[in-house]
Design an enzyme around this catalytic site. Structure first.
Site, mmCIF file in Angstrom:
data_model
loop_
_atom_site.group_PDB
_atom_site.id
_atom_site.type_symbol
_atom_site.label_atom_id
_atom_site.label_comp_id
_atom_site.label_asym_id
_atom_site.label_seq_id
_atom_site.Cartn_x
_atom_site.Cartn_y
_atom_site.Cartn_z
ATOM 1 N N SER A 90 19.209 0.540 2.108
ATOM 2 C CA SER A 90 19.593 0.011 3.420
ATOM 3 C C SER A 90 19.910 -1.481 3.326
ATOM 4 O O SER A 90 20.854 -1.879 2.657
ATOM 5 C CB SER A 90 18.484 0.293 4.443
ATOM 6 O OG SER A 90 18.885 -0.052 5.747
ATOM 7 N N HIS A 195 20.789 4.004 10.560
ATOM 8 C CA HIS A 195 21.563 4.923 9.712
ATOM 9 C C HIS A 195 21.906 6.227 10.432
ATOM 10 O O HIS A 195 21.952 7.292 9.823
ATOM 11 C CB HIS A 195 20.821 5.186 8.398
ATOM 12 C CG HIS A 195 20.608 3.935 7.603
ATOM 13 N ND1 HIS A 195 21.642 3.278 6.978
ATOM 14 C CD2 HIS A 195 19.494 3.190 7.400
ATOM 15 C CE1 HIS A 195 21.167 2.179 6.414
ATOM 16 N NE2 HIS A 195 19.870 2.107 6.662
#
Length: 313
Positions: A90, A195
């Protein structure tokens, strides 16, 4: 001889006191913290002293983790550790862009700050939660998500662990259903549904900002979260990868398996916590994951004993 890869963790790995050992162990790390503080004042203090409430705010968390990871990278370079590949989870993928030479540190920090603010804005638009589901295979978790409106599998971490983003109002019912299926759900202390489509607004905010960045040819491969393969060389494609990552799942397990298939046998976790090392252990026990602080401690012990030292996998 296997290859060495650096792993940079993401949001959720932060804790008060992170980075302080690096600051104390490595002059090179101290220099990075000083440089980040000059651009983003108070970063080191927030990392080392908190308070946790401020550190856990997305717009603060991301620059702080980014600073710790850059400090870890600098420390490893200063003791002669050379890696042949990189992956970042991430937020850690942005650090990976700097580590691979695609972005300068200045542009990386600029983007991290904008990314944090954009994701925070998106989080405020729709109250969402994230839950790590354990003890169920991916197919069962994916099927469970379909029982709810706006419920998405987002972080494919390792066998038996898949993180899900959902509407906050659905969290308790989701936890009950996961338990009924034989799994265990652990709510994560994150401020939004990262996400997932909940972050599409953040990608729109960043679409124009990303053209303020200068992309260079990378010096070593950086493996992408969203595609589980190395980043392309074209700046147009790099922009697509960066934006696509924000509102699409992190394919971490597949990324690690692809790196191992490509000859990586040793991984060094460069940032707060040891979460990624735990994932690696569950993905493939034949490879090894060290933490940056362990590597530095070994180096200093050898140096103080007057012994030669090198990191060899």
């Amino acid at each position: 001889m296997g290859k060495i890869a650096l792993l940079f963790p993401g949001q959720g790995s932060q804790y008060v006191g992170m980075g302080k050992p690096l600051y104390e162990l490595s002059p090179c790390s101290r220099e990075i913290f000083d440089q980040v503080d000059a651009v983003h004042p108070g970063t080191s203090k927030l990392c080392f002293e908190g308070p946790a409430e401020a550190l856990n705010q997305t717009q603060n968390t991301q620059p702080c983790i980014f600073a710790v990871e850059l400090a870890a990278l600098a420390a490893l370079k200063c003791v002669g550790v050379e890696a042949q590949g990189i992956a970042g989870f991430s937020l850690g993928e942005v650090t990976g862009l700097v580590a691979s030479g695609v972005l300068s540190m200045e542009d990386g920090l600029k983007f991290v700050k904008k990314r944090g603010h954009a994701m925070d804005e998106a989080s405020q638009m729709t109250p969402a939660a994230m839950v790590a589901v354990l003890k169920l295979d991916n197919a069962k978790v994916e099927a469970l998500c379909k029982e709810f409106n706006q419920c998405y599998p987002v972080n494919y971490n390792c066998p038996g662990q898949l993180v899900v983003a959902m509407l906050r109002d659905d969290q308790e019912v989701f936890l009950t259903r996961a338990k009924e299926l034989g799994g265990r759900g652990i709510p994560l202390t994150l401020s939004g549904g990262f996400h997932s489509p909940f972050m599409t607004y953040a990608t729109k905010l960043l679409e124009k900002k990303i053209y303020e960045l200068t992309f260079l040819a990378g010096s070593i491969p950086l493996y992408s979260n969203a595609y589980a393969k190395p980043y392309p060389e074209s700046p147009v494609d790099i922009r697509d990868y960066i934006l696509h990552q924000i509102n699409h799942p992190v394919l971490w397990e597949q990324t690690m398996r692809n790196m191992i298939a490509d000859g990586f046998t040793t991984f060094i976790e460069c940032g707060p916590g040891k979460t990624l090392g735990g994932f690696i252990n569950k993905i493939d026990k034949s490879v090894t994951c060290y933490h940056v602080e362990t590597v530095l401690t070994d180096y200093l012990e050898a140096k103080n004993a007057g012994k030669e030292w090198s990191f060899v996998c």
